[in-house]
Design a protein around this motif. Structure first.
Motif, PDB file in Angstrom:
ATOM      1  N   GLU A  13       0.893  -1.586  -0.334  1.00  0.00           N
ATOM      2  CA  GLU A  13      -0.172   0.163   0.232  1.00  0.00           C
ATOM      3  C   GLU A  13       0.977   1.373   0.124  1.00  0.00           C
ATOM      4  N   GLN A  14       2.014   1.612   1.088  1.00  0.00           N
ATOM      5  CA  GLN A  14       2.656   2.347   0.336  1.00  0.00           C
ATOM      6  C   GLN A  14       3.518   2.674  -0.860  1.00  0.00           C
ATOM      7  N   THR A  15       3.630   1.571  -1.197  1.00  0.00           N
ATOM      8  CA  THR A  15       4.429   1.893  -2.713  1.00  0.00           C
ATOM      9  C   THR A  15       3.344   2.465  -3.881  1.00  0.00           C
ATOM     10  N   ASP A  16       1.952   1.716  -2.953  1.00  0.00           N
ATOM     11  CA  ASP A  16       0.290   2.126  -4.305  1.00  0.00           C
ATOM     12  C   ASP A  16       0.483   3.765  -3.455  1.00  0.00           C
ATOM     13  N   SER A  17       0.649   3.839  -2.554  1.00  0.00           N
ATOM     14  CA  SER A  17       0.145   5.377  -2.087  1.00  0.00           C
ATOM     15  C   SER A  17       1.827   6.499  -3.190  1.00  0.00           C
ATOM     16  N   ALA A  18       3.241   5.767  -2.692  1.00  0.00           N
ATOM     17  CA  ALA A  18       4.274   7.028  -3.684  1.00  0.00           C
ATOM     18  C   ALA A  18       3.479   6.191  -4.744  1.00  0.00           C
ATOM     19  N   ALA A  19       3.961   6.020  -5.472  1.00  0.00           N
ATOM     20  CA  ALA A  19       3.580   6.374  -7.327  1.00  0.00           C
ATOM     21  C   ALA A  19       1.923   6.946  -7.850  1.00  0.00           C
ATOM     22  N   ALA A  20       1.089   6.500  -6.696  1.00  0.00           N
ATOM     23  CA  ALA A  20       0.006   8.033  -7.227  1.00  0.00           C
ATOM     24  C   ALA A  20       0.284   9.148  -7.241  1.00  0.00           C
ATOM     25  N   GLY A  21       1.362  10.032  -6.675  1.00  0.00           N
ATOM     26  CA  GLY A  21       2.064  10.791  -6.660  1.00  0.00           C
ATOM     27  C   GLY A  21       2.732  11.455  -7.885  1.00  0.00           C
ATOM     28  N   PRO A  22       2.822  12.430  -7.878  1.00  0.00           N
ATOM     29  CA  PRO A  22       3.865  13.632  -9.026  1.00  0.00           C
ATOM     30  C   PRO A  22       5.467  12.436  -9.412  1.00  0.00           C
ATOM     31  N   PRO A  23       5.169  12.547 -10.332  1.00  0.00           N
ATOM     32  CA  PRO A  23       7.126  11.751 -10.329  1.00  0.00           C
ATOM     33  C   PRO A  23       7.526  12.935  -9.901  1.00  0.00           C
TER      34      PRO A  23
END
Length: 343
Positions: A13-23
């Motif tokens: 879930e942490q990875t998914d949350s980070a991936a949802a943010g801007p690059p």
């Protein structure tokens, strides 16, 4: 407060949350600051830094002495160019990367320094007005001074010489007797053609100051009696007639569509019965231009409101101006030869 245990994010879930943010913005910053690399490259060429770099590497102090610049400047330039991949850093020494050694040091098979000088002195200042050009589709390049003109002509000769040789080898001029070279500059295209076909004569048309220089050189050289130069504005006066081949090489990209159509009409009026029109340029043959020409559309716009044009666009303009599209002949990319015949 609830007795339920507090919920924690799982690693997934942490990875998914980070991936949802801007690059990260690093790529944008790198592109936006690219002009700093360009100007450092141009400065390095101007002071001779690539020529000064020894095969086994040179220290900033050695580069500074050979280039007659401060040591701090040599180090700053070397660091930035090493990060850009043009120099290789080995401890406190710098040597040229293979491509820099081949094309920027004056020791390789091909010298790109005249083209870089054009980019620095002519192209770079013009692109300051890029927003205006893109908004209006009009050229924004100021009048060139003597130094800029020399840089421009040297770059044009460098870029077109190989294509001119390829055209002389790849197209059969044997059936033709009189060639009209429209906008032929200083003869980069017509000279290798005449050298390869001794029974062919040619008329080169360009601005008066260009034509006079060509005429003076031709009069005392091996092409005396075979190459005539006429000085005129190709849009203001009729083109010289009686030629069975009309060559328009690296000219179409300089003009907007309405002027191209006018040029094609003028060429049609000048061609002898049974003659051919030869259009050499950087053509778009699919959605995107060839990688080596990807900056062409913008550069030609800045110069004079031009573009890189699709082959089917040109075929349409030919049909509307008295020509029949006869095919596209390959030249080494990004160039190509469009052949047309009187309709």
């Amino acid at each position: 407060m609830s007795d339920e245990p507090q919920r924690m994010f799982t690693p997934t879930e942490q990875t998914d949350s980070a991936a949802a943010g801007p690059p990260p913005p690093a790529r944008i910053i790198e592109l936006a600051a690219g002009f700093m690399v360009s100007k450092t490259l141009f400065a390095a060429i101007e002071v001779g830094l690539f020529a000064a770099a020894a095969p086994d590497g040179s220290t900033p102090a050695e580069l500074a002495e050979r280039c007659s610049i401060p040591e701090r400047s040599a180090r700053a330039m070397a660091d930035l160019l090493a990060d850009a991949g043009l120099l290789v850093r080995d401890g406190d020494r710098f040597r040229n990367a293979p491509d820099a050694e081949a094309f920027l040091a004056g020791r390789g098979p091909f010298d790109l320094r005249p083209l870089a000088r054009y980019w620095d002195l002519v192209s770079y200042p013009t692109w300051r007005y890029a927003t205006e050009a893109y908004r209006t589709r009009r050229g924004v390049r100021p009048q060139l001074d003597k130094t800029q003109t020399e840089a421009y002509e040297s770059a044009v000769e460098l870029v077109t010489a190989e294509t001119a040789a390829d055209l002389a080898r790849g197209y059969d001029f044997g059936p033709h007797r009189r060639l009209l070279d429209v906008g032929g500059g200083y003869g980069t295209f017509v000279r290798p053609i005449l050298a390869a076909y001794p029974d062919l004569s040619a008329t080169l048309v360009d601005l008066p100051e260009v034509a006079s220089a060509v005429a003076a050189e031709a009069a005392d050289g091996p092409l005396a009696g075979r190459l005539t130069a006429v000085g005129q504005d190709i849009f203001a006066e009729p083109l010289p007639g009686g030629h069975d081949a009309v060559l328009v090489a690296n000219v179409v990209h300089l003009f907007p569509p309405e002027q191209i159509a006018e040029l094609l009409r003028r060429a049609r009026a000048a061609i002898a019965p049974g003659g051919r029109l030869l259009l050499v340029d950087w053509w778009r043959t699919d959605v995107a231009p060839h990688p080596s020409a990807r900056f062409g559309a913008g550069e030609f716009l800045m110069i004079s409101g031009g573009d890189l044009y699709q082959v089917d666009e040109v075929a349409t303009w030919l049909g509307a101006t008295g020509w029949r599209f006869a095919g596209l002949h390959e030249l080494p990319p990004p160039s190509g030869l469009i052949v047309a015949e009187p309709a």
